[in-house]
Design a protein around this motif. Structure first.
Motif, PDB file in Angstrom:
ATOM      1  N   GLU A  14       6.431  11.920  43.113  1.00 26.07           N
ATOM      2  CA  GLU A  14       7.687  12.008  42.412  1.00 26.07           C
ATOM      3  C   GLU A  14       7.415  12.690  40.898  1.00 26.07           C
ATOM      4  N   ASP A  15       6.277  12.773  40.466  1.00 24.14           N
ATOM      5  CA  ASP A  15       6.308  13.614  39.167  1.00 24.14           C
ATOM      6  C   ASP A  15       5.857  14.999  39.625  1.00 24.14           C
ATOM      7  N   GLY A  16       5.667  15.309  40.784  1.00 23.07           N
ATOM      8  CA  GLY A  16       5.353  16.690  41.089  1.00 23.07           C
ATOM      9  C   GLY A  16       4.153  17.336  40.749  1.00 23.07           C
ATOM     10  N   THR A  17       3.298  16.463  40.335  1.00 24.63           N
ATOM     11  CA  THR A  17       1.845  17.012  40.350  1.00 24.63           C
ATOM     12  C   THR A  17       1.015  17.208  41.438  1.00 24.63           C
ATOM     13  N   ARG A  18       1.226  16.629  42.503  1.00 24.71           N
ATOM     14  CA  ARG A  18       0.279  16.714  43.517  1.00 24.71           C
ATOM     15  C   ARG A  18       1.182  16.762  45.146  1.00 24.71           C
ATOM     16  N   ALA A  19       0.567  17.403  45.896  1.00 22.35           N
ATOM     17  CA  ALA A  19       1.074  17.205  47.418  1.00 22.35           C
ATOM     18  C   ALA A  19      -0.053  17.013  48.074  1.00 22.35           C
ATOM     19  N   TYR A  20       0.002  16.232  49.045  1.00 23.26           N
ATOM     20  CA  TYR A  20      -0.976  15.569  50.142  1.00 23.26           C
ATOM     21  C   TYR A  20      -0.624  15.958  51.487  1.00 23.26           C
ATOM     22  N   VAL A  21      -1.870  16.381  51.933  1.00 23.76           N
ATOM     23  CA  VAL A  21      -1.744  16.853  53.302  1.00 23.76           C
ATOM     24  C   VAL A  21      -2.456  16.358  54.155  1.00 23.76           C
ATOM     25  N   THR A  22      -2.059  15.848  55.501  1.00 23.40           N
ATOM     26  CA  THR A  22      -3.065  15.319  56.696  1.00 23.40           C
ATOM     27  C   THR A  22      -3.426  16.628  57.240  1.00 23.40           C
ATOM     28  N   THR A  23      -4.667  16.524  57.927  1.00 19.31           N
ATOM     29  CA  THR A  23      -5.261  17.221  58.762  1.00 19.31           C
ATOM     30  C   THR A  23      -5.864  16.836  59.956  1.00 19.31           C
ATOM     31  N   ARG A  24      -6.186  17.719  61.010  1.00 19.39           N
ATOM     32  CA  ARG A  24      -6.755  17.095  61.989  1.00 19.39           C
ATOM     33  C   ARG A  24      -8.252  16.788  61.924  1.00 19.39           C
ATOM     34  N   ASN A  25      -8.894  17.167  60.864  1.00 15.69           N
ATOM     35  CA  ASN A  25     -10.390  16.665  60.838  1.00 15.69           C
ATOM     36  C   ASN A  25     -10.397  15.362  60.310  1.00 15.69           C
ATOM     37  N   ASP A  26      -9.137  14.548  60.233  1.00 17.91           N
ATOM     38  CA  ASP A  26      -9.397  13.108  59.656  1.00 17.91           C
ATOM     39  C   ASP A  26      -9.278  13.123  58.301  1.00 17.91           C
ATOM     40  N   SER A  27      -8.632  13.910  57.641  1.00 23.26           N
ATOM     41  CA  SER A  27      -8.761  13.831  56.214  1.00 23.26           C
ATOM     42  C   SER A  27      -7.398  14.271  55.517  1.00 23.26           C
ATOM     43  N   VAL A  28      -7.304  14.010  54.245  1.00 28.32           N
ATOM     44  CA  VAL A  28      -6.006  14.341  53.360  1.00 28.32           C
ATOM     45  C   VAL A  28      -6.549  15.343  52.418  1.00 28.32           C
ATOM     46  N   ALA A  29      -5.886  16.495  52.244  1.00 25.58           N
ATOM     47  CA  ALA A  29      -6.107  17.464  51.102  1.00 25.58           C
ATOM     48  C   ALA A  29      -5.286  17.251  50.123  1.00 25.58           C
ATOM     49  N   VAL A  30      -5.749  17.107  48.827  1.00 27.18           N
ATOM     50  CA  VAL A  30      -4.980  16.834  47.658  1.00 27.18           C
ATOM     51  C   VAL A  30      -4.969  18.249  47.089  1.00 27.18           C
ATOM     52  N   ILE A  31      -3.622  18.823  46.725  1.00 24.11           N
ATOM     53  CA  ILE A  31      -3.224  19.952  46.327  1.00 24.11           C
ATOM     54  C   ILE A  31      -2.540  19.832  44.804  1.00 24.11           C
ATOM     55  N   ASP A  32      -3.269  20.385  43.881  1.00 23.60           N
ATOM     56  CA  ASP A  32      -2.544  20.648  42.477  1.00 23.60           C
ATOM     57  C   ASP A  32      -1.274  21.521  42.604  1.00 23.60           C
ATOM     58  N   THR A  33      -0.147  20.982  42.482  1.00 23.57           N
ATOM     59  CA  THR A  33       1.069  21.854  42.560  1.00 23.57           C
ATOM     60  C   THR A  33       1.117  22.978  41.531  1.00 23.57           C
ATOM     61  N   ASP A  34       0.399  22.703  40.266  1.00 21.17           N
ATOM     62  CA  ASP A  34       0.430  23.647  39.147  1.00 21.17           C
ATOM     63  C   ASP A  34      -0.182  24.894  39.650  1.00 21.17           C
ATOM     64  N   THR A  35      -1.344  25.006  40.271  1.00 20.76           N
ATOM     65  CA  THR A  35      -1.983  25.903  40.635  1.00 20.76           C
ATOM     66  C   THR A  35      -2.311  25.932  42.158  1.00 20.76           C
ATOM     67  N   ASN A  36      -1.596  25.459  43.031  1.00 19.39           N
ATOM     68  CA  ASN A  36      -1.424  25.513  44.240  1.00 19.39           C
ATOM     69  C   ASN A  36      -3.046  25.667  44.912  1.00 19.39           C
ATOM     70  N   GLY A  37      -3.825  25.049  44.340  1.00 12.45           N
ATOM     71  CA  GLY A  37      -5.270  24.778  45.025  1.00 12.45           C
ATOM     72  C   GLY A  37      -5.819  23.340  45.335  1.00 12.45           C
ATOM     73  N   VAL A  38      -6.477  23.064  46.295  1.00 14.15           N
ATOM     74  CA  VAL A  38      -6.842  21.698  46.800  1.00 14.15           C
ATOM     75  C   VAL A  38      -8.116  21.444  45.768  1.00 14.15           C
ATOM     76  N   THR A  39      -7.647  20.261  45.062  1.00 12.54           N
ATOM     77  CA  THR A  39      -8.700  19.630  44.196  1.00 12.54           C
ATOM     78  C   THR A  39      -9.734  18.612  44.691  1.00 12.54           C
ATOM     79  N   ASP A  40      -9.190  18.005  46.067  1.00 13.29           N
ATOM     80  CA  ASP A  40      -9.974  17.035  46.665  1.00 13.29           C
ATOM     81  C   ASP A  40      -9.711  16.802  48.118  1.00 13.29           C
ATOM     82  N   THR A  41     -10.570  16.495  48.844  1.00 15.92           N
ATOM     83  CA  THR A  41     -10.223  16.233  50.426  1.00 15.92           C
ATOM     84  C   THR A  41     -10.853  14.825  50.439  1.00 15.92           C
ATOM     85  N   VAL A  42      -9.912  14.002  51.054  1.00 17.69           N
ATOM     86  CA  VAL A  42     -10.240  12.587  51.096  1.00 17.69           C
ATOM     87  C   VAL A  42     -10.253  12.101  52.542  1.00 17.69           C
ATOM     88  N   GLU A  43     -11.436  11.712  53.019  1.00 16.39           N
ATOM     89  CA  GLU A  43     -11.444  10.981  54.632  1.00 16.39           C
ATOM     90  C   GLU A  43     -10.841   9.754  54.600  1.00 16.39           C
TER      91      GLU A  43
END
Length: 349
Positions: free
Chosen positions: A106-135
């Motif tokens: 809701e604060d717009g700082t992060r996007a969370y994306v689920t993937t087929r390799n059983d993980s969630v990619a954490v995206i910094d919406t300011d840079t639109n880069g992946v900052t972490d991958t969470v199993e």
């Protein structure tokens, strides 16, 4: 176009709850509108743009300020970022194999994306880069962020669980779901309840976020896929793919009514910020149904979207809806008309 070709897949299920069908009410209102004698009115929405994307777009989320639209493109293993001002793709964020669900905090700082390799990619919406991958669990799909941004809930289809990510350090705990095939999740506005759609068992699990325990199991229609909670938290709308209905859960007592004739293969669902309209993608009809939440009837049936509409999201001011068309790799932009048309109902063609 045959069947549902995306990441979630079409799952056959058995059994369904007793339902209250409202299709006859919708038909009666339509007759009144055609004759011009009905008092009810509905807004007429229009598809104004079609944006080409990468292969297999699945889910959609809009940034907190409405300036960017995030669309997962499963076969491209990426997230396309659309500039809402120019209706053009401004960037692509590579993620792991098979990008599926997406949610923005809701604060717009992060996007969370689920993937087929059983993980969630954490995206910094300011840079639109992946900052972490969470199993997380096996075959994650739907994802939702609590209003305070402190927890992310992920539905894991193949191990019948929900993963809970603590966003402060991206640690994970898992909640076992009694019913099978959790595919989508939604959090109520207070952040106290999470609604989990279980596509294999035709049910919705209700989780208490204070304890992360399942409080209730609510029976819905056949092969439920998507869920959204109204802005006041009073109802949850659930799409049922195999019986072409939407179940409406009264969250105060978990009773269910059903809206019929919403189109062939209803998949995903979104609601306007004022809570007056629910948008449902009808995958096999290449259409979007618009439900009036006052009457719980279909007020519009928009057939101008692309082939195989799946994900749908509405911008924060309620002026536009974005629809991911899975089979022709596009996004349709719907201008939401807050004026009123003459007669009762306005149907797109």
């Amino acid at each position: 176009m045959n069947g549902h070709s995306s990441f979630g897949g079409r799952i056959e299920t058995e059994g369904s709850a007793q339902r209250l069908f409202l299709g006859l009410a919708a038909t009666a209102l339509l007759v009144l509108g055609v004759t011009g004698t009905g008092a009810a009115t509905a807004a007429a929405d229009t598809v104004t743009k079609t944006i080409p994307l990468g292969a297999d777009p699945v889910r959609v989320a809009v940034s907190a300020d409405g300036s960017e639209v995030y669309v997962t493109t499963s076969d491209d293993n990426a997230v396309s970022v659309i500039d809402a001002a120019t209706y053009s793709v401004s960037g692509t964020v590579p993620v792991a194999d098979g990008a599926a669900g997406v949610a923005v905090s809701e604060d717009g700082t992060r996007a969370y994306v689920t993937t087929r390799n059983d993980s969630v990619a954490v995206i910094d919406t300011d840079t639109n880069g992946v900052t972490d991958t969470v199993e997380v669990g096996t075959r994650p799909y739907g994802v939702a962020v609590t209003p305070d941004g402190e927890q992310v809930y992920v539905a894991n289809i193949d191990d019948d669980s929900v993963s809970v990510i603590r966003t402060s350090d991206n640690t994970v705990t898992n909640i076992d779901i009694v019913d099978g095939g959790p595919i989508d999740v939604a959090v109520n506005p207070e952040g106290t309840r999470v609604y989990v759609v279980n596509e294999h068992d035709d049910s919705v699990s209700v989780i208490d976020t204070a304890t992360n325990a399942v409080m209730h199991t609510v029976r819905v229609g056949d092969s439920p896929k998507g869920v959204v909670v109204t802005p006041d938290g009073s109802r949850a709308y659930v799409t049922n793919f195999d019986d072409d209905t939407v179940s409406v859960i009264n969250t105060s007592d978990n009773t269910v009514t059903e809206i019929g004739e919403v189109g062939d293969g209803p998949l995903e669902v979104a609601i306007t910020p004022d809570g007056t309209r629910v948008y449902v993608t009808a995958f096999n009809d290449d259409a979007v149904s618009v439900i009036d939440t006052v009457t719980n009837t279909v007020a519009e049936f928009l057939e101008e979207v692309g082939d195989g509409p799946e994900g749908v999201a509405i911008d924060p001011d309620g002026s536009r809806a974005y629809v991911a068309n899975n089979n022709d790799a596009t996004v349709s932009v719907i201008d939401i008309d807050h004026g009123k048309c003459t007669g009762s109902l306005c149907f797109g063609s």
